[in-house]
Each structure stands twice: as C-alpha cells, then as structure tokens.
Design an enzyme around this catalytic site. Structure first.
Site, PDB file in Angstrom:
ATOM      1  N   GLU A 157      -3.348   7.248   7.816  1.00 21.82           N
ATOM      2  CA  GLU A 157      -4.293   7.603   6.757  1.00 21.82           C
ATOM      3  C   GLU A 157      -5.201   8.418   7.558  1.00 21.82           C
ATOM      4  O   GLU A 157      -5.807   7.967   8.559  1.00 21.82           O
ATOM      5  CB  GLU A 157      -4.980   7.018   5.750  1.00 21.82           C
ATOM      6  CG  GLU A 157      -4.012   6.389   4.588  1.00 21.82           C
ATOM      7  CD  GLU A 157      -4.854   5.541   3.771  1.00 21.82           C
ATOM      8  OE1 GLU A 157      -6.248   5.580   3.826  1.00 21.82           O
ATOM      9  OE2 GLU A 157      -4.327   4.973   2.918  1.00 21.82           O
ATOM     10  N   ARG A 195      -5.205  -7.559 -11.512  1.00 23.89           N
ATOM     11  CA  ARG A 195      -5.785  -8.730 -11.935  1.00 23.89           C
ATOM     12  C   ARG A 195      -7.151  -8.317 -12.750  1.00 23.89           C
ATOM     13  O   ARG A 195      -7.567  -7.318 -12.578  1.00 23.89           O
ATOM     14  CB  ARG A 195      -6.052  -9.695 -10.881  1.00 23.89           C
ATOM     15  CG  ARG A 195      -7.024  -9.029  -9.881  1.00 23.89           C
ATOM     16  CD  ARG A 195      -7.606 -10.055  -8.747  1.00 23.89           C
ATOM     17  NE  ARG A 195      -8.534  -9.277  -7.815  1.00 23.89           N
ATOM     18  CZ  ARG A 195      -8.081  -8.518  -6.713  1.00 23.89           C
ATOM     19  NH1 ARG A 195      -6.788  -8.315  -6.443  1.00 23.89           N
ATOM     20  NH2 ARG A 195      -9.148  -8.027  -6.375  1.00 23.89           N
ATOM     21  N   LYS A 247       0.834  -1.287   0.025  1.00 20.74           N
ATOM     22  CA  LYS A 247      -0.067   0.074   0.098  1.00 20.74           C
ATOM     23  C   LYS A 247       0.847   1.204  -0.120  1.00 20.74           C
ATOM     24  O   LYS A 247       0.593   2.309  -0.635  1.00 20.74           O
ATOM     25  CB  LYS A 247      -0.851  -0.186   1.283  1.00 20.74           C
ATOM     26  CG  LYS A 247      -2.008  -1.170   1.103  1.00 20.74           C
ATOM     27  CD  LYS A 247      -3.185  -0.557   1.988  1.00 20.74           C
ATOM     28  CE  LYS A 247      -4.421  -1.045   1.813  1.00 20.74           C
ATOM     29  NZ  LYS A 247      -4.593  -2.478   2.447  1.00 20.74           N
ATOM     30  N   HIS A 272     -15.612  -6.572   4.524  1.00 20.11           N
ATOM     31  CA  HIS A 272     -14.631  -6.103   3.412  1.00 20.11           C
ATOM     32  C   HIS A 272     -14.721  -6.842   2.115  1.00 20.11           C
ATOM     33  O   HIS A 272     -13.709  -7.184   1.377  1.00 20.11           O
ATOM     34  CB  HIS A 272     -13.196  -6.183   4.138  1.00 20.11           C
ATOM     35  CG  HIS A 272     -13.158  -5.086   5.102  1.00 20.11           C
ATOM     36  ND1 HIS A 272     -13.307  -3.865   4.808  1.00 20.11           N
ATOM     37  CD2 HIS A 272     -12.853  -5.191   6.390  1.00 20.11           C
ATOM     38  CE1 HIS A 272     -13.218  -3.271   6.157  1.00 20.11           C
ATOM     39  NE2 HIS A 272     -12.889  -4.188   7.027  1.00 20.11           N
TER      40      HIS A 272
HETATM   41  C1  MV4 Z   1     -10.582   3.681   4.584  1.00 22.29           C
HETATM   42  C2  MV4 Z   1     -11.771   4.086   4.935  1.00 22.29           C
HETATM   43  C3  MV4 Z   1     -11.896   5.238   5.434  1.00 22.29           C
HETATM   44  N1  MV4 Z   1     -10.848   6.241   5.359  1.00 22.29           N
HETATM   45  N2  MV4 Z   1      -9.605   4.441   4.266  1.00 22.29           N
HETATM   46  C4  MV4 Z   1     -11.798  -0.901   3.667  1.00 22.29           C
HETATM   47  C5  MV4 Z   1     -11.041  -1.988   2.866  1.00 22.29           C
HETATM   48  C6  MV4 Z   1      -9.865  -1.446   2.254  1.00 22.29           C
HETATM   49  N3  MV4 Z   1      -9.705  -1.464   1.202  1.00 22.29           N
HETATM   50  C7  MV4 Z   1     -10.299   0.222   2.541  1.00 22.29           C
HETATM   51  N4  MV4 Z   1     -11.277   0.407   3.420  1.00 22.29           N
HETATM   52  C8  MV4 Z   1     -11.473   1.502   3.823  1.00 22.29           C
HETATM   53  N5  MV4 Z   1     -10.488   2.241   4.088  1.00 22.29           N
HETATM   54  C9  MV4 Z   1      -9.529   5.841   4.869  1.00 22.29           C
HETATM   55  N6  MV4 Z   1      -8.523   6.637   4.990  1.00 22.29           N
HETATM   56  C10 MV4 Z   1     -12.876   3.207   4.941  1.00 22.29           C
HETATM   57  C11 MV4 Z   1     -12.652   1.916   4.375  1.00 22.29           C
HETATM   58  C12 MV4 Z   1     -13.821   0.821   4.422  1.00 22.29           C
HETATM   59  C13 MV4 Z   1     -14.493   0.574   3.367  1.00 22.29           C
HETATM   60  C14 MV4 Z   1     -13.947   0.979   2.159  1.00 22.29           C
HETATM   61  C15 MV4 Z   1     -14.880   0.563   0.999  1.00 22.29           C
HETATM   62  C16 MV4 Z   1     -15.866  -0.174   0.975  1.00 22.29           C
HETATM   63  C17 MV4 Z   1     -16.230  -0.763   2.469  1.00 22.29           C
HETATM   64  C18 MV4 Z   1     -15.572  -0.151   3.609  1.00 22.29           C
HETATM   65  C19 MV4 Z   1     -15.814  -0.570   4.731  1.00 22.29           C
HETATM   66  C20 MV4 Z   1     -15.231  -0.359   5.929  1.00 22.29           C
HETATM   67  C21 MV4 Z   1     -14.261   0.479   5.702  1.00 22.29           C
END
Ligand code: MV4
Length: 501
Positions: free
Chosen positions: A200, A293, A116, A235
């Site tokens: 972040e 992918r 990341k 997730h």
């Molecule tokens: C975040 C966020 C809020 N702020 N990053 C969840 C999985 C990963 N791919 C990134 N995720 C998140 N990152 C910041 N800086 C909220 C999430 C997140 C989320 C993102 C997309 C779809 C569903 C989610 C469920 C919980 C948290």
C-alpha cells in the site's frame, strides 16, 4: 424474544452484555475458566458454567464445549463479545448447526472481511476509496520493487491475514525493501500461518477514524457516526472519542455513506465497524478494513447517539427491523473513553496483575464506567489486562475533557498499577487539548515528557528555598498553612493521593 442468551466471553464485555439482557428480561448464561471462578461476569449472570483451565485455548476458545453448555442450559442465542471467537466463521457455522442463533453477521461476511486483500476488493467493487495499493500478494522481490516504484515511496508492506500491526513494515526507499519484505513475510507466516504480503502507499501521519454501522436482516443499513481512534500504543487503542475533533458534518456524511456502501455490498447484519485512514493534509479518506464485531470502544457511540448497541444487536439477531432510521439519528455532545489497563505506565506498561485492594469509581454528571472487576477481585495473568473502560460525556469536547480530568481525580484503584496516571497527564497535554491527534501522538507525547529531569531539579531547588524560608519565618511568625489543610476533607477526598498517603 430470546428467553436465554449465553455470553461466550469474560471481563467487562461479558458484564456489558449481561446488563442489556437484564434490561430486556433475558436470562443470561456465563462461561468461565478456573482463573475466573470469582470473576464479576460469573457473579452477574443468572447461571455460570466452568469450561476449562485458565489458558484461553483450553477455555474461552473451546467452541465445542461452549456449544455443549448452551444446549445444556437451553440458551437460544450466543453473544460472542469481542476477541476470542467473535470473528471465527467456523464457530458461527457450528453454532447455527446446533440450532442456536449467533449474535453477529453471517460467516460468509466474516470471511469476506477477514483478509485485508479480500476486504479491499469488496470495498473497491462497492465504489469506496481504498488506500492506493495492490489486491494480490507479492510474488517476488522483483514484483515488490516494480509495485512499490509504481505507487511511489514511502510504502507499507502489510500481511493480508494481518492484525495488530503484525507483518506491517514502513519502507522509505528501495534500499530498505528487501529486508522489509523478508521480515514482513516471515512475521506473517509465524503469526498467521500465511505469508501473503501486499503493498500500500504509506499515508503520512494518518488519523484512524472508524464508522459504526448497523444492519438488519431486512436490508436496512445505517451508520452511527464516527469514532476517532488515533491515539494508539503499539497498535492498541488507548483513548477514543466521538465525534472526531476534525470531523465536519459533510465529512461524516461522506464517510458514513461509504461505510454503508461497504455494509450493503457484503450483506452485513448486526453491528460492524468500517475503519478508515484519514490524511490530515487534505482530509482525504481511505477504507482500511471492516471489523465484524461489537468493538471495545462502542460506549462512546452509545453516549452520543443514545442507542443501546447491544440491545439492538439482540433485536436484529431475533429478526426485528432496526429500531431507528438514518434520519432518526443525530450525534449530540461529545464522549471520550480511556481504556484502564492493569499496566504500569512508569515501567514501560508492564502488566500489573494482582488483587484489587481498593476501588473507588468516579461518580456524578456525565460519567460511565464499563468495568469487569470489583474491589477484592484478582486480575490474572492469563487474559487481556484491560480492567475497565472509563467514558465521560459532555456538551462539547472542552466540557468532556474537563469532566474526564475531574473524574480521573476521583478514580482510585489500589493494589495494582493502572494506566490512570498516564490519562491524567494526557488530559493536560496541549496537543491533546488542541485535538492534534494522529498516529504519531503517543511518541510525540513521550518526547514532550522527557525533559522532566531539569524541571525536577528546579522543583527541588524551589522546595529547598521554601523550606529555608519557612524555617527562618518560624521564629518570627505563624507557619504558613499548607495547601492540604486549606482544602476541605470533601475536596481532598476527590484527590487521588488522599487515601494512598
Ligand atoms: C497504515 C498507515 C499508513 N499508511 N497504512 C496500523 C494498524 C493497522 N490497522 C493499520 N495501521 C496503519 N496503516 C498505510 N497505507 C499507518 C498505520 C498506523 C496506524 C494507524 C492507525 C492508528 C495508529 C497507527 C500507528 C502506526 C501506524
């Protein structure tokens, strides 16, 4: 063109790749574990080779065995599908060393996007907005305290090697920071063997919107619009749609241009996806990561663009130029996909393995089922329980929802539990219909469902009242015909309850 391709995968995605190969007159080689000897991908492929016992690390992850099969069968290329070896740079190097073409990006690209923090650096250099935060691992609690304070709470701690939310912690204020940091680091170490964690700024209730990109080996890079993937459970994506209900042509062009910048910056080749978080407040968007992918949810992009992404992947791997330019592409209509899992939505989505005793797929206008099973097939405990991806296409979002609702009534799976009833409820949910999708959707949906008990009591009382009324009227008049007898057998045959009664 390649004459023979090995598919290093199983389930619906192996079947999906075989379908395009067949249309392109390319012979296919399947590999399978003992658990999959009767699987659909084995039946569909021209040839199939057993590669080991059921556990993935003894079969679908055994790259030396897979390469050996490819050589023996004379396959000129390997398609990795998603998951398993699809983002493993070492595998790509071994495949290439064996003189076989890997259908996907070069290993250096996978490595650049694999972490990341390294992905964030690439995006920043490409001039693409990333979520405010650091690009170096935290060195101590003091370091974390200073960094978090400088961005302002709430913050997210994330594992650099992370995926699937592992090692991710939302931190509301400084009091929570110490525990969260320790938990995040130990979870990251246990899951990925790497405890690097960075900070972040937390985006409040973001949307997850991703852009499909495609690149060839001649330096052409295009994007194929967005997919809205905000509806997730633990997730895991559950429902995806294209285009996003919020995305305007301007936002799409801006996000698309950023995604293409990222693809160019890493020298991308093939199909890739650039993920963004989008704030619902001001529609600002931030690069999150890039997946190197073909993704599970690629069919909805195919439905709205008319491009066969697997065919394009194979063409690009062969060395062809992209078969279209950015100007050739237009998004037409609306597509929605539901991931059908062998899980029990009534029982906290517990896996529901077993034999599929009945399978009736929706038919008619605008439906597409990307399945990996058949009636009589066995869903095993060893692999991901997704049995199919069901997608619909309509002229706009409203038509797509109506169509999904209709098609889900036709869809019947017997012998195991599936997530189909859950999708039937979501299609009637007012927030879903409004397009109010963000990462909190599923938990709000579950809250809205909770006050079911008083309603059930009222429903029971109504039923008792109706029964009393009926028993009284029986003596004086003909019985009122029930709904069931009023419906024709053809209509009833489209009801999920028709054959299970
Ligand atoms: C975040 C966020 C809020 N702020 N990053 C969840 C999985 C990963 N791919 C990134 N995720 C998140 N990152 C910041 N800086 C909220 C999430 C997140 C989320 C993102 C997309 C779809 C569903 C989610 C469920 C919980 C948290």
């Amino acid at each position: 063109m390649f004459k023979k391709i090995l598919i290093a995968n199983r389930g619906e995605i192996a079947c999906r790749v075989i379908r395009s190969c067949r249309e392109m007159k390319i012979r296919t080689v399947a590999v399978y574990s003992d658990a999959d000897k009767d699987a659909l991908h084995v039946r569909m492929a021209d040839e199939a080779f057993l590669i080991g016992p059921p556990p993935s690390n003894e079969s679908y992850l055994r790259w030396e065995k897979i390469i050996e099969v490819a050589k023996k069968a004379g396959a000129q290329a390997i398609h990795p599908g998603y998951g398993f070896l699809s983002e493993n740079a070492d595998f790509v190097r071994e495949v290439t060393k064996a003189g076989i073409t890997f259908i996907g990006p070069p290993p250096e690209v996978m490595e650049g996007m694999g972490g990341k923090m390294s992905a964030r650096k690439i995006a920043i250099e490409a001039g693409v907005p990333v979520v405010p935060g650091t690009t170096e691992p935290l060195t101590s609690f003091e370091d974390a305290k200073e960094t978090a304070a400088s961005f302002g709470y709430p913050v997210m701690l994330k594992a650099s090697a992370g995926g699937g939310g592992k090692g991710m912690r939302l931190v509301q204020d400084e009091n929570e920071l110490k525990n969260a940091l320790e938990a995040s680091q130990s979870e990251a170490l246990a899951s990925f063997g790497d405890d690097a964690v960075y900070v972040e700024k937390a985006i409040v209730r973001p949307r997850h919107i991703e852009i499909q990109v495609f690149s060839d080996r001649h330096g052409n890079h295009v994007h194929l619009g967005e997919r809205e993937c905000s509806i997730q459970r633990r997730h895991q994506k559950v429902i995806e749609e294209a285009p996003s209900p919020i995305n305007s042509a301007e936002l799409r062009a801006e996000m698309g241009a950023c995604a293409v910048k990222v693809a160019k910056a890493v020298g991308y080749v093939g199909a890739g996806t650039v993920e963004f978080l989008v704030s619902d407040l001001d529609r600002s968007f931030y690069f999150l990561e890039m997946n190197t992918r073909l993704q599970v949810e690629h069919p909805i992009t195919e439905l709205v663009t008319g491009v066969d992404l697997v065919r394009e992947q194979i063409n690009v791997a062969w060395g062809d130029k992209l078969s279209f330019t950015q100007d050739d592409l237009a998004l037409i209509g609306h597509a929605i996909e539901c991931r059908v899992y062998a899980e029990d939505p009534e029982n906290n989505f517990l896996p529901s393995p077993g034999r599929i005793t009945r399978l009736r797929l929706p038919q008619g206008p605008g439906v597409r089922d990307d399945g990996g099973v058949y009636e009589g097939a066995e869903v095993s405990i060893y692999y991901d329980p997704m049995i199919s991806k069901f997608a619909v296409y309509g002229k706009d979002r409203a038509e797509a929802i109506d169509r999904m609702r209709r098609a889900l009534m036709e869809y019947e799976v017997g012998g195991i539990k599936t997530t189909l009833p859950f999708f039937r409820e979501i299609m009637d949910d007012p927030e879903f219909i409004e397009g109010k999708l963000d990462t909190g959707f599923i938990s709000r949906f579950n809250e809205r469902k909770k006050p079911a008990e008083p309603n059930e009591m009222i429903r029971d009382m109504a039923m008792i009242a109706a029964a009393l009324g009926y028993s009284r009227s029986k003596h004086s008049a003909a019985p009122v015909p029930t709904q069931q007898t009023k419906l024709s057998p053809w209509v009833r045959s489209a009801r999920p309850s028709f054959n299970s009664k």
